[in-house]
Design an enzyme around this catalytic site. Structure first.
Site, mmCIF file in Angstrom:
data_model
loop_
_atom_site.group_PDB
_atom_site.id
_atom_site.type_symbol
_atom_site.label_atom_id
_atom_site.label_comp_id
_atom_site.label_asym_id
_atom_site.label_seq_id
_atom_site.Cartn_x
_atom_site.Cartn_y
_atom_site.Cartn_z
ATOM 1 N N TYR A 1 -0.078 -10.318 0.127
ATOM 2 C CA TYR A 1 1.020 -9.881 0.994
ATOM 3 C C TYR A 1 0.957 -10.624 2.326
ATOM 4 O O TYR A 1 -0.106 -11.065 2.768
ATOM 5 C CB TYR A 1 0.972 -8.362 1.220
ATOM 6 C CG TYR A 1 -0.321 -7.832 1.793
ATOM 7 C CD1 TYR A 1 -0.584 -7.866 3.164
ATOM 8 C CD2 TYR A 1 -1.290 -7.285 0.954
ATOM 9 C CE1 TYR A 1 -1.768 -7.381 3.680
ATOM 10 C CE2 TYR A 1 -2.474 -6.787 1.459
ATOM 11 C CZ TYR A 1 -2.713 -6.835 2.831
ATOM 12 O OH TYR A 1 -3.893 -6.353 3.331
ATOM 13 N N HIS B 1 -6.989 -8.556 -2.810
ATOM 14 C CA HIS B 1 -8.313 -8.009 -2.499
ATOM 15 C C HIS B 1 -8.331 -6.511 -2.733
ATOM 16 O O HIS B 1 -7.294 -5.854 -2.780
ATOM 17 C CB HIS B 1 -8.711 -8.311 -1.045
ATOM 18 C CG HIS B 1 -7.767 -7.722 -0.032
ATOM 19 N ND1 HIS B 1 -6.581 -8.331 0.322
ATOM 20 C CD2 HIS B 1 -7.832 -6.576 0.699
ATOM 21 C CE1 HIS B 1 -5.963 -7.604 1.234
ATOM 22 N NE2 HIS B 1 -6.684 -6.521 1.467
ATOM 23 N N ARG C 1 -2.448 -12.602 3.040
ATOM 24 C CA ARG C 1 -3.766 -12.140 2.602
ATOM 25 C C ARG C 1 -3.927 -12.419 1.116
ATOM 26 O O ARG C 1 -3.027 -12.165 0.320
ATOM 27 C CB ARG C 1 -3.917 -10.628 2.805
ATOM 28 C CG ARG C 1 -3.940 -10.095 4.204
ATOM 29 C CD ARG C 1 -5.170 -10.425 5.041
ATOM 30 N NE ARG C 1 -6.395 -10.750 4.372
ATOM 31 C CZ ARG C 1 -7.360 -9.884 4.026
ATOM 32 N NH1 ARG C 1 -7.215 -8.609 4.256
ATOM 33 N NH2 ARG C 1 -8.468 -10.301 3.455
ATOM 34 N N TYR D 1 0.838 -1.194 0.000
ATOM 35 C CA TYR D 1 0.000 0.000 0.000
ATOM 36 C C TYR D 1 0.876 1.247 0.000
ATOM 37 O O TYR D 1 1.989 1.245 0.539
ATOM 38 C CB TYR D 1 -0.897 0.039 1.247
ATOM 39 C CG TYR D 1 -1.982 -1.001 1.266
ATOM 40 C CD1 TYR D 1 -3.232 -0.738 0.722
ATOM 41 C CD2 TYR D 1 -1.756 -2.250 1.851
ATOM 42 C CE1 TYR D 1 -4.237 -1.691 0.759
ATOM 43 C CE2 TYR D 1 -2.744 -3.208 1.887
ATOM 44 C CZ TYR D 1 -3.982 -2.924 1.340
ATOM 45 O OH TYR D 1 -4.965 -3.872 1.368
ATOM 46 N N HIS E 1 -10.445 -3.141 -1.181
ATOM 47 C CA HIS E 1 -11.386 -2.596 -0.192
ATOM 48 C C HIS E 1 -12.384 -1.685 -0.900
ATOM 49 O O HIS E 1 -12.036 -1.010 -1.871
ATOM 50 C CB HIS E 1 -10.635 -1.766 0.849
ATOM 51 C CG HIS E 1 -9.559 -2.513 1.578
ATOM 52 N ND1 HIS E 1 -9.760 -3.094 2.807
ATOM 53 C CD2 HIS E 1 -8.271 -2.778 1.241
ATOM 54 C CE1 HIS E 1 -8.641 -3.677 3.201
ATOM 55 N NE2 HIS E 1 -7.718 -3.504 2.277
#
Length: 241
Positions: free
Chosen positions: A148, A161, A158, A109, A163
């Site tokens: 990640y 995905h 994870r 991110y 959000h």
């Protein structure tokens, strides 16, 4: 006038939601409520919301490939995600605001707290927004996010995905969740997804590959429909005083 014109939303079925306390999802142990939740009557604020307009959004807000590009385009697999937003009774929700945010192709991110070794992409911001049209349809373009590792347990990852947040025609309808991708082998082992009560509900969080809308030599496409709470059919029976 308030009761007749606005009504109230149908009550949530709390059994449809994951339990707040799920020890397999480690951080829920410290941040979940310890006492039973208290139901309160809906107020005017909760059954109304801001009215969004197209001119409030930028021309590239729904194009995550271009909206933060500086000296090139982002690295990674280009994808399109589209679908419809409906209320719980199957009616289209028009003019809903969708906001999305995600990791880049390396699973990182753009946030100072993210110290994963994945490479930052200077041409990818990882966020966007869009409005639904008259039929509840939305579409955006992005880079498929990478998986990640995270410190829930030893060597847990994870799945890829995105959000999303949806604000429809009332704050009480606001939905914040995540979408996953069909065929991702990490889905079945994800502790967060395991908190979802049923297989049917978990499948509702998975975007399905839509080969009919692939763009040749450019982008794959995924279909992801979103369902929100709806209004009661008989408004006059809702006593909000």
């Amino acid at each position: 006038m308030y009761k007749a014109s606005l009504g109230a939303y149908a009550q949530r079925n709390t059994d449809d939601h994951p339990p707040a306390y799920t020890p397999g999802y480690k951080t829920s142990v410290l941040r979940s409520p310890k006492n039973a939740l208290i139901s309160i009557a809906q107020t005017l604020t909760e059954v109304t919301s801001p009215h969004f307009r197209e001119d409030q959004l930028g021309p590239k807000d729904n194009d995550l490939i271009l909206n933060s590009a500086k000296d090139g385009t982002p690295i990674g697999e280009r994808i399109i995600i589209h679908g419809y937003v409906h209320d719980q009774f199957g009616r289209p929700v028009k003019n809903a605001l969708l906001e999305v945010w995600q990791a880049n192709a390396s699973g990182r991110y753009r946030h100072p707290n993210d110290q994963y070794i994945g490479t930052l992409d200077p041409n990818f911001g990882g966020c966007g927004r869009m409005l639904t049209d008259e039929n509840g349809f939305y579409v955006f373009r992005t880079i498929r996010p990478g998986p990640y590792p995270w410190r829930n347990r030893i060597n847990e990852w994870r799945p890829a995905h995105i959000h999303f947040s949806v604000i429809a025609d009332g704050w009480a309808q606001r939905l914040i969740s995540q979408l996953y991708f069909e065929g991702d082998t990490l889905i079945d082992s994800c502790p967060i997804l395991k908190t979802v009560p049923s297989d049917e509900q978990r499948r509702a969080l998975i975007a399905l590959e839509d080969k009919t809308n692939f763009i040749e030599a450019d982008s794959r496409c995924y279909r992801f429909d979103i369902h929100l709470r709806g209004r009661r059919a008989t408004y006059f029976e809702n006593d909000l005083t």
